[in-house]
Scaffold this motif. Structure first.
Motif, PDB file in Angstrom:
ATOM      1  N   UNK A 254      14.544   9.148   2.727  1.00 45.65           N
ATOM      2  CA  UNK A 254      14.715   8.953   4.173  1.00 45.65           C
ATOM      3  C   UNK A 254      15.133   7.546   4.561  1.00 45.65           C
ATOM      4  N   UNK A 255      14.970   6.574   3.638  1.00 52.08           N
ATOM      5  CA  UNK A 255      15.121   5.188   4.078  1.00 52.08           C
ATOM      6  C   UNK A 255      16.255   4.421   3.401  1.00 52.08           C
ATOM      7  N   UNK A 256      16.366   4.481   2.083  1.00 49.01           N
ATOM      8  CA  UNK A 256      17.382   3.655   1.418  1.00 49.01           C
ATOM      9  C   UNK A 256      17.709   4.249   0.055  1.00 49.01           C
ATOM     10  N   UNK A 257      18.929   3.984  -0.447  1.00 44.56           N
ATOM     11  CA  UNK A 257      19.371   4.527  -1.738  1.00 44.56           C
ATOM     12  C   UNK A 257      19.807   3.402  -2.660  1.00 44.56           C
TER      13      UNK A 257
ATOM     14  N   UNK B 181       6.766  -2.838   2.291  1.00 42.83           N
ATOM     15  CA  UNK B 181       7.587  -2.296   1.196  1.00 42.83           C
ATOM     16  C   UNK B 181       8.627  -3.311   0.742  1.00 42.83           C
ATOM     17  N   UNK B 182       9.239  -4.018   1.696  1.00 41.58           N
ATOM     18  CA  UNK B 182      10.294  -4.978   1.353  1.00 41.58           C
ATOM     19  C   UNK B 182       9.751  -6.191   0.626  1.00 41.58           C
ATOM     20  N   UNK B 183       8.539  -6.615   0.938  1.00 42.51           N
ATOM     21  CA  UNK B 183       7.991  -7.832   0.329  1.00 42.51           C
ATOM     22  C   UNK B 183       7.136  -7.568  -0.901  1.00 42.51           C
ATOM     23  N   UNK B 184       6.700  -6.313  -1.081  1.00 45.83           N
ATOM     24  CA  UNK B 184       5.810  -6.010  -2.201  1.00 45.83           C
ATOM     25  C   UNK B 184       6.389  -5.034  -3.212  1.00 45.83           C
ATOM     26  N   UNK B 185       7.353  -4.209  -2.807  1.00 46.25           N
ATOM     27  CA  UNK B 185       7.865  -3.172  -3.718  1.00 46.25           C
ATOM     28  C   UNK B 185       9.359  -3.344  -3.979  1.00 46.25           C
ATOM     29  N   UNK B 186      10.174  -3.217  -2.930  1.00 47.26           N
ATOM     30  CA  UNK B 186      11.626  -3.316  -3.118  1.00 47.26           C
ATOM     31  C   UNK B 186      12.074  -4.775  -3.035  1.00 47.26           C
ATOM     32  N   UNK B 187      11.542  -5.593  -3.913  1.00 46.51           N
ATOM     33  CA  UNK B 187      11.901  -7.014  -3.934  1.00 46.51           C
ATOM     34  C   UNK B 187      13.016  -7.245  -4.954  1.00 46.51           C
ATOM     35  N   UNK B 188      13.822  -8.277  -4.760  1.00 52.18           N
ATOM     36  CA  UNK B 188      14.845  -8.584  -5.775  1.00 52.18           C
ATOM     37  C   UNK B 188      14.232  -8.787  -7.149  1.00 52.18           C
TER      38      UNK B 188
ATOM     39  N   UNK C 223      16.674  -2.722   7.118  1.00 51.71           N
ATOM     40  CA  UNK C 223      17.099  -1.338   6.945  1.00 51.71           C
ATOM     41  C   UNK C 223      15.914  -0.386   7.043  1.00 51.71           C
ATOM     42  N   UNK C 224      14.830  -0.730   6.354  1.00 58.02           N
ATOM     43  CA  UNK C 224      13.653   0.135   6.367  1.00 58.02           C
ATOM     44  C   UNK C 224      13.093   0.282   7.781  1.00 58.02           C
TER      45      UNK C 224
END
Length: 417
Positions: free
Chosen positions: A75-78, A269-276, A359-360
């Motif tokens: 639902x959020x990003x690919x 999610x952006x700072x803890x999971x989908x991080x660079x 985006x999220x």
């Protein structure tokens, strides 16, 4: 107002304590239910899973993780979006300096290790030219690798697998997703337990004044413990869409806060999971890392061959083909070993370019109520009956306490001294 109300009889105080005790029961049972959802992280008891307890979310970690992963990836990003936002030329520019430093060090290191005499005997101009050609190849290698990764991203990067591994490795993170996403809702559950409990207590007090059956207090305790949990959960998720009744608008608390929940969830999610950093780690150590390393090996070996052509007479006279291949293989190993450190220099640019948090948040805010409910509702739905049953059991125990301690005469009349 002369203060005579303070001198009410003991019996009157017992009656007045009913709504207070009921409010405390409602609050405590709801708070305990929330705690039991998330704690303890590991099973505590003597016989798993029967004699002891483990938080519902940690115990159902596999299913909960799957729900969170599906929410993010469907639902959020690919994968295509994540890597499609990275410009190969910009990545090459970001890595140019560390790549130059790395190639210079590796060239000197490998040649000194295998053929120090040859390397020292080689004219300084030739050595400099070899290094320069290796440097010039570096940005082209990065651009080529980035283009291949973007073209074949689904074969080289497993987004679902990465999120799953992060959540499994960091068990508290799964709890944080639910706790921070539903922060206000959990506060409401506790407070509503007190409000509903007090209302039930007033009803209990009124009935008890005219109808003193021994089973009434335990029954009301059970009902308070059960109903306060049940009502709080219903009010959080129902109704999904605003409903106007008279001049009032009713909507489930979770849906009413969709904008704020989206911001909190997206940030977490952006700072803890989908991080660079996690994305880079997945590329370099995940199940598809070998494909990337094979690409790097091919490109680096080609670059060495192109650069070595400058010193071809020296290579031909001094090194055999076996030595030359061995030097190339070691150079490739050194490049691969230093890749994590080298690629870490692009994380700042990657963070800005991917814009994962923005985006999220924007997509979460535009989810339908049913999709949005899926973010938090599973934490309650899993074994929800246990939470309500625990509340009911605690309420029942307090009801017996009221009967035995506060209204002992009724207890003794029914059960004897």
């Amino acid at each position: 107002m002369d203060g005579h109300f303070l001198y009410l009889s003991a019996e009157a105080w017992k009656y007045l304590s009913m709504p207070v005790i009921s409010a405390i029961v409602g609050y405590v049972t709801n708070v305990v239910a929330i705690k039991m959802m998330f704690h303890p992280i590991e099973f505590v008891g003597v016989w798993k899973p029967y004699l002891g307890w483990q938080g519902i979310v940690p115990r159902k970690a596999s299913k909960m993780t799957g729900i969170s992963v599906d929410t993010i990836t469907e639902s959020l990003i690919t994968e295509d979006e994540i890597f499609g936002r990275l410009d190969p030329d910009r990545v090459a520019a970001e890595l140019e300096r560390p790549m130059i430093e790395m190639t210079d060090e590796i060239t000197d290191q490998v040649m000194h290790r295998h053929h120090p005499a040859l390397w020292e005997a080689m004219p300084q101009m030739v050595r400099a030219q070899v290094k320069r050609r290796v440097r010039n190849q570096a940005p082209a290698i990065v651009r080529e690798l980035m283009n291949e990764v973007r073209t074949n991203v689904r074969y080289m990067f497993d987004l679902k697998g990465m999120i799953t591994r992060v959540l499994v490795r960091e068990k508290n993170l799964l709890n944080r997703i639910f706790l921070e996403t539903g922060r206000d809702e959990f506060v409401f559950i506790g407070r509503s337990g007190a409000y509903f409990g007090f209302a039930f207590g007033l009803l209990q007090m009124a009935i008890w004044a005219f109808f003193q059956q021994w089973w009434l207090l335990p029954l009301f305790g059970l009902l308070v413990g059960w109903a306060t949990n049940w009502l709080a959960l219903k009010m959080i998720f129902n109704p999904k869409k605003p409903i106007r009744i008279g001049g009032l608008t009713f909507q489930g608390l979770f849906f009413k806060r969709q904008q704020q929940v989206a911001a909190d969830y997206g940030s977490l999610v952006a700072t803890q999971i989908l991080t660079p950093q996690h994305i880079l780690e997945e590329i370099l150590s995940g199940p598809y890392a070998e494909k990337l390393f094979a690409m790097v090996q091919r490109e680096v070996q080609q670059a060495i061959d192109d650069s070595a052509s400058v010193a071809r007479p020296f290579v031909t006279w001094t090194l055999g083909s076996d030595d030359y291949e061995q030097i190339k293989a070691e150079a490739v190993r050194e490049v691969l070993a230093r890749m994590p450190e080298t690629l870490s220099h692009m994380t700042g640019y990657a963070h800005d370019a991917m814009a994962i948090q923005d985006t999220l948040v924007s997509r979460l805010q535009s989810l339908t109520p049913r999709q949005f409910e899926g973010m938090l509702r599973p934490a309650f739905e899993e074994d929800e009956w246990i939470l309500i049953a625990v509340g009911a059991a605690l309420g029942l125990a307090v009801g017996w306490f009221q009967l035995i301690v506060l209204f002992s005469s009724v207890f003794m009349e029914r059960f004897g001294g």
